[in-house]
Design an enzyme around this catalytic site. Structure first.
Site, PDB file in Angstrom:
ATOM      1  NE  ARG A  57     -15.752  16.306 -14.491  1.00  0.00           N
ATOM      2  CZ  ARG A  57     -14.983  15.435 -14.716  1.00  0.00           C
ATOM      3  NH1 ARG A  57     -15.035  14.313 -14.998  1.00  0.00           N
ATOM      4  NH2 ARG A  57     -13.835  15.712 -13.676  1.00  0.00           N
ATOM      5  CD  GLN A  80      -7.717  10.264 -15.019  1.00  0.00           C
ATOM      6  OE1 GLN A  80      -6.959   9.236 -14.227  1.00  0.00           O
ATOM      7  NE2 GLN A  80      -9.045  10.316 -14.611  1.00  0.00           N
ATOM      8  NE  ARG A  85      -9.113  14.863 -19.958  1.00  0.00           N
ATOM      9  CZ  ARG A  85      -9.523  14.628 -18.647  1.00  0.00           C
ATOM     10  NH1 ARG A  85     -10.813  14.110 -18.677  1.00  0.00           N
ATOM     11  NH2 ARG A  85      -8.671  14.227 -17.684  1.00  0.00           N
ATOM     12  CG  HIS A 160     -14.480  10.484 -20.803  1.00  0.00           C
ATOM     13  ND1 HIS A 160     -15.715  10.137 -20.021  1.00  0.00           N
ATOM     14  CD2 HIS A 160     -13.533  10.005 -19.869  1.00  0.00           C
ATOM     15  CE1 HIS A 160     -15.524  10.050 -18.945  1.00  0.00           C
ATOM     16  NE2 HIS A 160     -14.400   9.670 -18.564  1.00  0.00           N
ATOM     17  CG  ASP A 204     -13.760   3.938 -12.850  1.00  0.00           C
ATOM     18  OD1 ASP A 204     -13.556   3.579 -14.079  1.00  0.00           O
ATOM     19  OD2 ASP A 204     -12.708   4.564 -12.416  1.00  0.00           O
ATOM     20  CD  GLU A 265     -15.550   6.676 -20.128  1.00  0.00           C
ATOM     21  OE1 GLU A 265     -14.370   6.599 -20.071  1.00  0.00           O
ATOM     22  OE2 GLU A 265     -16.141   6.596 -18.916  1.00  0.00           O
TER      23      GLU A 265
HETATM   24  C1  BG6 Z   1     -13.272   7.449 -16.515  1.00  0.00           C
HETATM   25  C2  BG6 Z   1     -12.282   6.654 -15.839  1.00  0.00           C
HETATM   26  O1  BG6 Z   1     -13.112   7.055 -18.099  1.00  0.00           O
HETATM   27  O2  BG6 Z   1     -12.916   8.913 -16.295  1.00  0.00           O
HETATM   28  C3  BG6 Z   1     -12.569   7.108 -14.273  1.00  0.00           C
HETATM   29  O3  BG6 Z   1     -12.561   5.459 -15.837  1.00  0.00           O
HETATM   30  C4  BG6 Z   1     -12.352   8.544 -13.981  1.00  0.00           C
HETATM   31  O4  BG6 Z   1     -11.553   6.373 -13.500  1.00  0.00           O
HETATM   32  C5  BG6 Z   1     -13.145   9.157 -15.204  1.00  0.00           C
HETATM   33  O5  BG6 Z   1     -12.589   8.882 -12.718  1.00  0.00           O
HETATM   34  C6  BG6 Z   1     -13.115  10.740 -15.123  1.00  0.00           C
HETATM   35  O6  BG6 Z   1     -11.789  11.125 -15.291  1.00  0.00           O
HETATM   36  P1  BG6 Z   1     -11.440  12.623 -15.237  1.00  0.00           P
HETATM   37  O7  BG6 Z   1     -10.128  12.972 -15.329  1.00  0.00           O
HETATM   38  O8  BG6 Z   1     -12.316  13.551 -16.378  1.00  0.00           O
HETATM   39  O9  BG6 Z   1     -12.043  13.441 -14.002  1.00  0.00           O
END
Ligand code: BG6
Length: 298
Positions: A57, A80, A85, A160, A204, A265
């Protein structure tokens, strides 16, 4: 010197200044820290897991082969943001002394099997080559994606990037007016009308097909704090989780840390890129220091 490698990470150190350095975890090939003369440029959660138990994170996680969740065939089983990653990449080595430059690789052999097997049933042979270059005033991350298979396949790519700011309340992002935006919170597409993006709640958005001629600048109280340049990355996601979303993320600490970050991003996510057998695709993100405000109309 100027690179130092341990079992789980690599540090590149500027020959010009030992306090200008970048730290890259092999897990996710995630940049977790980048300092210029001792000043941190990226945001990293104090609760980020750096032990390979979940994606980091903060810093610069890598998103491949899907951005977000997708219902497209071949992608619908993936979690997601895919598996780059949460796979442990291989350090391929240092390719230049100055500016210090290193390369990392990922293919089906290194990929996190559990997640990789959910992309087209783990049937796609691919090679990712990530090059990280540290200059005194800039960090360049370049990705080359190669289809090593005998059939075509599709993917998204995105850096990201969590940029550090002093206070999100004072932060603007410029050069996006007139661009087409898909707002993920409203599930609506519209043309951006605001002269600059400001932040006063969860945000977002995916700005689509933004010319790579456009520099994106993060500006605080009239001062440019980050310049983001893109090569072959037409889409830009702008994200800040704000209070409620940050509260719901176990690895987001401190809870008011959203004041100290903004995600810009660069990626290619508005559609999938198709690679034919043997073909490669390359793109870069360059984050640079520089004071001059540059306004670019559409
Ligand atoms: C962003 C998305 O790129 O990543 C968001 O647009 C998302 O919708 C964010 O909440 C974080 O994603 P994650 O999977 O790292 O919690």
């Amino acid at each position: 010197m100027p690179i130092e490698a341990t079992d789980d990470k690599v540090e590149l150190i500027s020959p010009e200044n030992p306090n200008t350095k970048v730290s890259v975890l092999l897990y996710g090939a995630t940049v977790t820290s980048w300092t210029i003369e001792g000043v941190e440029q990226l945001w990293l959660s104090s609760a980020a897991k750096l032990d390979g138990s979940r994606p980091v994170r903060g810093g610069i996680p890598l998103v491949f082969p899907v951005f977000g969740k997708s219902s497209a065939p071949g992608f619908d089983q993936l979690p997601q943001h895919g598996f780059a990653r949460n796979s442990t990449w291989e350090l391929l080595g240092q390719i230049r002394e100055n500016p210090p430059t290193v390369q990392f690789g990922l293919g089906p052999e290194q990929a996190n099997k559990e997640v990789y097997s959910k992309w087209d049933n783990g049937d796609n042979d691919f090679t990712l080559l990530l090059t990280i270059e540290l200059k005194p005033d800039a960090l360049t991350t370049t990705i080359e994606v190669t289809n090593s298979d005998s059939k075509p396949w599709k993917f998204n790519w995105l850096f990201h990037t969590y940029l550090a700011v002093n206070d999100i309340d004072d932060t603007l992002v410029n050069n996006l007016p007139g661009e087409t935006c898909y707002d993920q919170l409203l599930a609506e597409t519209y043309e951006e009308k605001a002269p600059a993006i400001d932040f006063n709640g969860e945000l977002d958005r995916i700005y689509q097909n933004v010319s790579c001629e456009k520099l994106l600048q993060v500006i605080e109280l009239g001062k440019v704090v980050h310049n983001v340049e893109r090569r072959n990355l037409p889409d830009v996601v702008v994200w800040n989780p704000w209070t409620k979303k940050a509260a719901g993320m176990a690895d987001f600490e401190p809870k008011d840390g959203f004041h100290k970050m903004v995600c810009i991003e660069p990626g290619h996510v508005h559609d999938f890129i198709t690679l034919e057998p043997g073909e490669s695709w390359t793109a870069s993100q360059i984050i640079r220091k520089g004071d001059a405000i540059k306004l670019q109309a559409i």
